[in-house]
Enzyme design. Structure first.
Site, PDB file in Angstrom:
ATOM      1  N   LEU A  61      42.615  33.549 -44.935  1.00 33.70           N
ATOM      2  CA  LEU A  61      42.084  32.190 -45.047  1.00 33.70           C
ATOM      3  C   LEU A  61      43.079  31.235 -45.707  1.00 33.70           C
ATOM      4  O   LEU A  61      42.814  30.042 -45.809  1.00 33.70           O
ATOM      5  CB  LEU A  61      40.766  32.201 -45.816  1.00 33.70           C
ATOM      6  CG  LEU A  61      39.620  32.970 -45.143  1.00 33.70           C
ATOM      7  CD1 LEU A  61      38.363  32.918 -46.000  1.00 33.70           C
ATOM      8  CD2 LEU A  61      39.341  32.437 -43.744  1.00 33.70           C
ATOM      9  N   ASN A  92      47.112  37.387 -49.816  1.00 33.48           N
ATOM     10  CA  ASN A  92      48.438  36.753 -49.768  1.00 33.48           C
ATOM     11  C   ASN A  92      48.351  35.233 -49.669  1.00 33.48           C
ATOM     12  O   ASN A  92      48.874  34.599 -48.762  1.00 33.48           O
ATOM     13  CB  ASN A  92      49.292  37.325 -48.643  1.00 33.48           C
ATOM     14  CG  ASN A  92      48.662  37.184 -47.259  1.00 33.48           C
ATOM     15  OD1 ASN A  92      47.455  36.954 -47.134  1.00 33.48           O
ATOM     16  ND2 ASN A  92      49.481  37.321 -46.238  1.00 33.48           N
ATOM     17  N   ASP A 152      48.249  43.384 -48.175  1.00 34.38           N
ATOM     18  CA  ASP A 152      48.524  43.172 -46.757  1.00 34.38           C
ATOM     19  C   ASP A 152      49.537  42.064 -46.521  1.00 34.38           C
ATOM     20  O   ASP A 152      49.486  41.005 -47.140  1.00 34.38           O
ATOM     21  CB  ASP A 152      47.239  42.834 -45.999  1.00 34.38           C
ATOM     22  CG  ASP A 152      47.512  42.699 -44.514  1.00 34.38           C
ATOM     23  OD1 ASP A 152      47.890  43.700 -43.894  1.00 34.38           O
ATOM     24  OD2 ASP A 152      47.396  41.584 -43.986  1.00 34.38           O
ATOM     25  N   HIS A 232      45.157  47.443 -39.497  1.00 32.17           N
ATOM     26  CA  HIS A 232      45.769  47.182 -38.185  1.00 32.17           C
ATOM     27  C   HIS A 232      46.615  48.343 -37.623  1.00 32.17           C
ATOM     28  O   HIS A 232      47.828  48.218 -37.450  1.00 32.17           O
ATOM     29  CB  HIS A 232      46.584  45.898 -38.201  1.00 32.17           C
ATOM     30  CG  HIS A 232      47.455  45.674 -39.416  1.00 32.17           C
ATOM     31  ND1 HIS A 232      48.323  46.616 -39.918  1.00 32.17           N
ATOM     32  CD2 HIS A 232      47.571  44.589 -40.228  1.00 32.17           C
ATOM     33  CE1 HIS A 232      48.954  46.125 -40.959  1.00 32.17           C
ATOM     34  NE2 HIS A 232      48.511  44.893 -41.176  1.00 32.17           N
ATOM     35  N   ASN A 278      52.851  41.313 -37.017  1.00 35.07           N
ATOM     36  CA  ASN A 278      53.168  42.498 -37.807  1.00 35.07           C
ATOM     37  C   ASN A 278      51.881  43.266 -38.093  1.00 35.07           C
ATOM     38  O   ASN A 278      50.972  42.706 -38.717  1.00 35.07           O
ATOM     39  CB  ASN A 278      53.825  42.077 -39.128  1.00 35.07           C
ATOM     40  CG  ASN A 278      54.304  43.252 -39.954  1.00 35.07           C
ATOM     41  OD1 ASN A 278      54.104  44.409 -39.605  1.00 35.07           O
ATOM     42  ND2 ASN A 278      54.939  42.959 -41.072  1.00 35.07           N
ATOM     43  N   ASP A 305      42.561  40.479 -38.296  1.00 35.37           N
ATOM     44  CA  ASP A 305      43.852  40.085 -38.874  1.00 35.37           C
ATOM     45  C   ASP A 305      44.166  38.637 -38.504  1.00 35.37           C
ATOM     46  O   ASP A 305      45.308  38.296 -38.177  1.00 35.37           O
ATOM     47  CB  ASP A 305      44.973  41.025 -38.424  1.00 35.37           C
ATOM     48  CG  ASP A 305      46.240  40.878 -39.262  1.00 35.37           C
ATOM     49  OD1 ASP A 305      46.197  40.158 -40.277  1.00 35.37           O
ATOM     50  OD2 ASP A 305      47.275  41.467 -38.890  1.00 35.37           O
ATOM     51  N   HIS A 309      48.971  29.988 -38.643  1.00 32.10           N
ATOM     52  CA  HIS A 309      50.253  29.423 -39.061  1.00 32.10           C
ATOM     53  C   HIS A 309      50.388  28.015 -38.499  1.00 32.10           C
ATOM     54  O   HIS A 309      49.856  27.709 -37.425  1.00 32.10           O
ATOM     55  CB  HIS A 309      51.424  30.275 -38.560  1.00 32.10           C
ATOM     56  CG  HIS A 309      51.538  31.606 -39.216  1.00 32.10           C
ATOM     57  ND1 HIS A 309      51.930  31.766 -40.532  1.00 32.10           N
ATOM     58  CD2 HIS A 309      51.316  32.853 -38.740  1.00 32.10           C
ATOM     59  CE1 HIS A 309      51.940  33.058 -40.834  1.00 32.10           C
ATOM     60  NE2 HIS A 309      51.566  33.735 -39.767  1.00 32.10           N
TER      61      HIS A 309
END
Length: 441
Positions: A61, A92, A152, A232, A278, A305, A309
């Protein structure tokens, strides 16, 4: 008690045509045939599937700090449109969610948004640097009550730190969600390591970099008798390792993303950075193994996932582009395409891997009964999604609720549409459009 809504004519995941009544307290009051509709708003779900609200264990988020790509508000709006009533926000952010203060901030933002439940995921290590354990106990004891911890985007590569983290979370039945990537085998990696990566001149990300960490971590989990979740999963070898670990009674669970169930490394031939992710897109044989692993229960859940961006970080040269794809709003149609339409899963199984299992893994439970998340039973909180599998559409990220448009499915024709979503009994999506958020007291 007066019913607020009655959903008529829909089919439950078990394949039974069932009416669902939702009461004024936001609970499922009744399930049955030809329920009384006096005074209730009637929703005709004929030809549609009535699913428990979807649960995503793996959502980015971005907030705090990266709100140019996504916010808790926009991300949960996207989640609601995709049929999700609970998402777990990865750590992250900027600052990293490695303290009680940051996870409580994310928790508050989730409650303020009112589109889905938001459960913060705490970082395993300070700053995701893999050098020192984060405030795991403080995050669990905070108002956010964090149970899931993950670096992650980065791997907890140090086996001593990983062991200590597994031991810490064991005391409160928490778990570590590992991004399995041996960093020394993936320096500068740009795509799956294969003949194609050599042909394209892009540094390869070998399958063994994922598989070696999974092998190590399931053994560590066995050694300390703790829980580990593999994020993942992307290779056939990883599926076999997880299958072996489960056969040994090791407490491991795993997830697969929709994009790894559909897309292969061949898409990288375009050099379009929307396909840079990734772990990377793998081979056809890996996709086949992942689908089989989800079908036979080796892989427990589907995790989106969702990784938004900005155009500036994604629409650029491949080697400098950010890794990640959006996925909340397309998850169910992609699962229909890859797993339902191929005959590998039925709707009961889809409810299991997208609602029941992720809720079970996080322990969304009250005395063993899933009363808040992942269930479609009388007395449960009315978190549910109505899905029309016959609807066809062409993916247009510009129409998505997410703040970012880096969807790998742009211009792809898919089937399926979430038409209505109830979150805590409040209709947050009606006729495929967002309505108003739920107001937490």
């Amino acid at each position: 008690m007066t019913h607020t809504y009655v959903i008529t004519g829909g089919t439950t995941p078990d394949g039974v045509q069932t009416d669902v009544a939702i009461d004024a307290n936001g609970s499922i009051a009744q399930l049955g045939q030809q329920l009384a509709t006096d005074g209730a708003e009637v929703i005709d779900a004929t030809g549609k599937i009535v699913l428990p609200g979807l649960v995503d264990l793996h959502t980015h988020l971005r907030e705090p700090g990266n709100d140019d790509a996504e916010t808790v508000e926009t991300g949960t709006r996207a989640a609601a449109k995709g049929g999700f009533t609970a998402v777990h926000a990865m750590a992250n952010s900027n600052p990293v969610a490695d303290t009680a203060g940051v996870v409580e901030q994310v928790h508050r933002l989730g409650r303020a948004s009112g589109w889905t439940d938001v459960y913060p995921v705490g970082a395993v290590t300070v700053g995701l640097k893999g050098e020192q354990l984060a405030e795991i106990s403080a995050m669990h004891d905070s108002a956010a009550k964090v149970t899931m911890f993950s670096d992650d985007g980065m791997c907890v590569w140090d086996p001593v730190l990983m062991r200590r983290a597994l031991e810490y979370v064991k005391s409160f039945d928490g778990f570590i969600a590992q991004h399995a990537q041996e960093p020394r085998l993936t320096e500068g990696a740009q795509m799956n390591e294969s003949a194609l990566s050599s042909e394209l001149g892009l540094a390869g990300w070998p399958a063994v970099a994922e598989e070696s960490i999974i092998a190590r971590d399931v053994l560590l989990a066995q050694h300390v008798n703790s829980r580990v979740h593999i994020c993942h999963v992307s290779t056939a070898g990883s599926v076999e390792l997880i299958r072996w670990a489960k056969s040994q009674g090791i407490n491991v669970t795993a997830e697969v993303t929709p994009h790894h169930l559909l897309l292969t490394e061949d898409y990288v031939k375009t050099y379009d950075p929307v396909y840079k992710v990734n772990p990377p897109l793998r081979k056809d044989s890996d996709v086949h193994a992942l689908r089989q692993g989800l079908a036979d229960g080796t892989i427990d859940t589907v995790g989106t996932d969702h990784a938004p961006h900005t155009a500036e970080t994604k629409q650029c040269e491949w080697v400098v582009a950010a890794m990640g794809m959006t996925g909340l709003e397309t998850a169910l149609p992609v699962i229909q395409h890859t797993m339902i339409d191929t005959g590998l899963l039925d709707w009961h199984a889809v409810a299991r891997v997208m609602s029941v299992n992720p809720a079970r893994i996080y322990r969304h439970a009250d005395q063993g009964q899933l009363t808040d998340t992942g269930s479609l039973v009388q007395g449960a909180v009315a978190n549910l999604a109505i899905y029309d599998p016959s609807h066809t559409f062409v993916v247009n990220p510009a129409q998505h609720a997410s703040k970012s448009a880096n969807s790998p499915y742009k211009d792809m024709e898919l089937s399926g549409q979430v038409t209505d979503v109830f979150y805590r009994g409040h209709r947050v999506v009606a006729e495929a459009e967002l309505t108003t958020p739920y107001q937490h007291s």
